[in-house]
Scaffold this motif. Structure first.
Motif, PDB file in Angstrom:
ATOM      1  N   ALA A 188       0.833  -1.202   0.000  1.00 43.52           N
ATOM      2  CA  ALA A 188       0.000   0.000   0.000  1.00 43.52           C
ATOM      3  C   ALA A 188       0.866   1.250   0.000  1.00 43.52           C
ATOM      4  O   ALA A 188       0.591   2.219  -0.730  1.00 43.52           O
ATOM      5  CB  ALA A 188      -0.930  -0.012   1.213  1.00 43.52           C
ATOM      6  N   SER A 210       1.195   4.026  -3.033  1.00 36.79           N
ATOM      7  CA  SER A 210       0.957   5.431  -2.709  1.00 36.79           C
ATOM      8  C   SER A 210       2.127   6.301  -3.149  1.00 36.79           C
ATOM      9  O   SER A 210       1.939   7.392  -3.710  1.00 36.79           O
ATOM     10  CB  SER A 210       0.714   5.581  -1.200  1.00 36.79           C
ATOM     11  N   GLU A 239      -0.424  -0.657  -9.991  1.00 38.47           N
ATOM     12  CA  GLU A 239      -1.548  -1.438  -9.455  1.00 38.47           C
ATOM     13  C   GLU A 239      -1.621  -2.803 -10.118  1.00 38.47           C
ATOM     14  O   GLU A 239      -1.893  -3.817  -9.453  1.00 38.47           O
ATOM     15  CB  GLU A 239      -2.859  -0.668  -9.661  1.00 38.47           C
ATOM     16  N   SER A 281      -5.478  -7.999  -1.308  1.00 31.94           N
ATOM     17  CA  SER A 281      -4.257  -7.226  -1.554  1.00 31.94           C
ATOM     18  C   SER A 281      -3.013  -8.086  -1.370  1.00 31.94           C
ATOM     19  O   SER A 281      -3.038  -9.123  -0.691  1.00 31.94           O
ATOM     20  CB  SER A 281      -4.187  -6.035  -0.600  1.00 31.94           C
TER      21      SER A 281
END
Length: 459
Positions: free
Chosen positions: A178, A182, A368, A425
């Motif tokens: 994550a 970001s 992603e 995820s």
């Protein structure tokens, strides 16, 4: 904890990063400590104690001989693998160990090489080295833990929770997928670009690119050697090398079957992975990626890309390895890449995820999509046990690399067909790998006391 791409990918020897490369490095570090303390010339005898997983499968993985070579002053990235057997034979015949390659000290294999079932704190791969003077008094001793991928820490580091001493400040430090996504979004970077900027904290871009190309050349050499050598792999299982014969068959392809005619690329992937891991099983020159037991997956997928792509540049190789390393860093930070700690999911599973990420990157994936590719690759290796037959990195390890390499390619393709959105995820899968490893019975974690290893003996 800062981890470099060159920590995850290291040139060494087979058959195991945690059981061969790590112990050799630990022993070489021990010799260095004796040298720093000015004790080398006073050493009359050295005792080696291998614990836990190093004891259970140490002989099959060459841990005992690796320690001896480290005590002789050798390092995994520079030793000539062909010289190990004759030097060990000379030691056994003479009872003299050439400490640091120059000082003869007494070494009785039965007395001084001890394999103990006991587990020490902190990690299953533990070893203690002790040097004695002529009067029998201990001069210096230390305990080392081989924590996977050739990484080694001593007892003091382990007790302090320092599994990595590198405190380098990185411009884009991340500890989760994550955070990685970001940072990529915030700064408009691809994963390989972000990794390159982080690597510049240690060395110049020119040095990074040259170093990665040296790794790729070592991977190519390993495949080439695997395609040349034939015969029976050492260790007593009488496992035949298959890569050379398969190579000839693929070159001829006179009568392809249905699979061969429709999925010939898959057969080449199998070939590349088999070649690497047969070389590993034979104790040849390797690139730990991120471990030796899983060393065939990342080079096999890159070889596949190179063979079937119309144009390949050095930049592709660099980006592939950098992106793969980003996922390896996440696996190491948040779970483990050690088969003795979490089973083969930590080795083959991590390598599959890394290869999927690397391939997705050079095929134009968004960050992603890359994260999705890695998640698919790792998710479908969860629960994979480490139960090497006879303590050798042969069955099921060699074929397992070929299967995982094909999985990695499929994972990248599936991710590229999507937009990066998915249900589970990568962070969640890595945590699951960690938890699964904790729940897994010790006999399924690189001990040869469960699963296929036991079934094969019973047969």
């Amino acid at each position: 904890m800062a981890i470099s791409v060159f920590d995850l990918f290291k040139i060494g020897i087979g058959p195991s990063s945690s059981h061969t490369v790590g112990p050799m490095r630990a022993a070489a570090l021990f010799v260095g400590a004796l040298r720093e303390r000015r004790l080398l010339e006073r050493v009359a005898r050295v005792e080696v104690r291998l614990y836990g997983s190093l004891s259970a499968t140490g002989v099959g993985h060459g841990s005992d001989t690796a320690v001896i070579m480290g005590l002789m002053g050798e390092w995994p990235d520079s030793i000539d693998p062909s010289q190990i057997a004759p030097r060990i034979e000379a030691l056994r015949a003479s009872g003299q160990l050439q400490l640091d390659g120059r000082l003869a000290v007494a070494f009785d294999w039965q007395r001084d090489m001890l394999l103990l079932e006991e587990n020490l704190p902190y990690h299953p791969n533990a070893m203690t080295l002790t040097a004695f003077c002529g009067e029998g008094r201990e001069l210096h001793g230390d305990t080392y833990y081989s924590i996977g991928g050739g990484f080694v820490v001593d007892a003091e580091q382990a007790a302090a929770g320092q599994l990595d001493q590198d405190g380098t400040r990185l411009p884009y430090d991340f500890s989760s997928a994550a955070e990685l996504l970001s940072l990529c979004k915030q700064h408009g970077l691809r994963v390989s670009q972000l990794m390159m900027e982080n690597e510049k904290a240690w060395r110049s871009e020119a040095e990074i690119r040259a170093g990665l190309m040296r790794l790729w050349q070592a991977m190519r050499d390993c495949v080439d050697n695997g395609l040349k050598h034939e015969g029976i792999l050492p260790g007593g299982l009488n496992v035949k090398r298959r890569a050379a014969k398969l190579h000839r068959s693929l070159q001829e392809m006179s009568k392809p079957n249905v699979i061969g005619s429709t999925l010939s690329g898959m057969e080449w992937v199998n070939l590349f992975a088999l070649a690497v891991n047969e070389e590993n099983a034979a104790g040849g020159r390797m690139v730990t990626a991120p471990t030796n037991g899983a060393a065939g997956i990342i080079p096999a997928v890159l070889h596949y890309y190179v063979r079937f792509s119309p144009a390949v540049s050095e930049a592709d190789v660099v980006d592939y390895l950098l992106a793969a390393a980003a996922v390896g860093i996440l696996c190491k930070k948040n779970a483990s890449i050690s088969g003795a700690e979490v089973g083969c999911q930590g080795e083959v599973g991590s390598a599959c995820a890394m290869a999927a990420a690397g391939l997705a990157e050079i095929l134009g994936a968004t960050p992603e999509q890359l994260e999705n590719a890695a998640e698919i690759g790792l998710e479908h290796n969860l629960g994979l046990t480490c139960d090497p037959v006879g303590g050798l990195v042969q069955v099921p390890c060699i074929e397992r690399n070929a299967i995982a390499a094909v999985k990695a390619i499929n994972a990248a393709q599936m991710a590229l067909r999507g937009d990066g959105e998915h249900f589970i995820s990568l962070d969640r899968v890595i945590r699951t790998m960690r938890d699964t490893g904790a729940d897994m019975h010790d006999k399924y974690k690189e001990t040869s006391r469960g699963g296929l290893a036991v079934s094969a003996v019973e047969c």
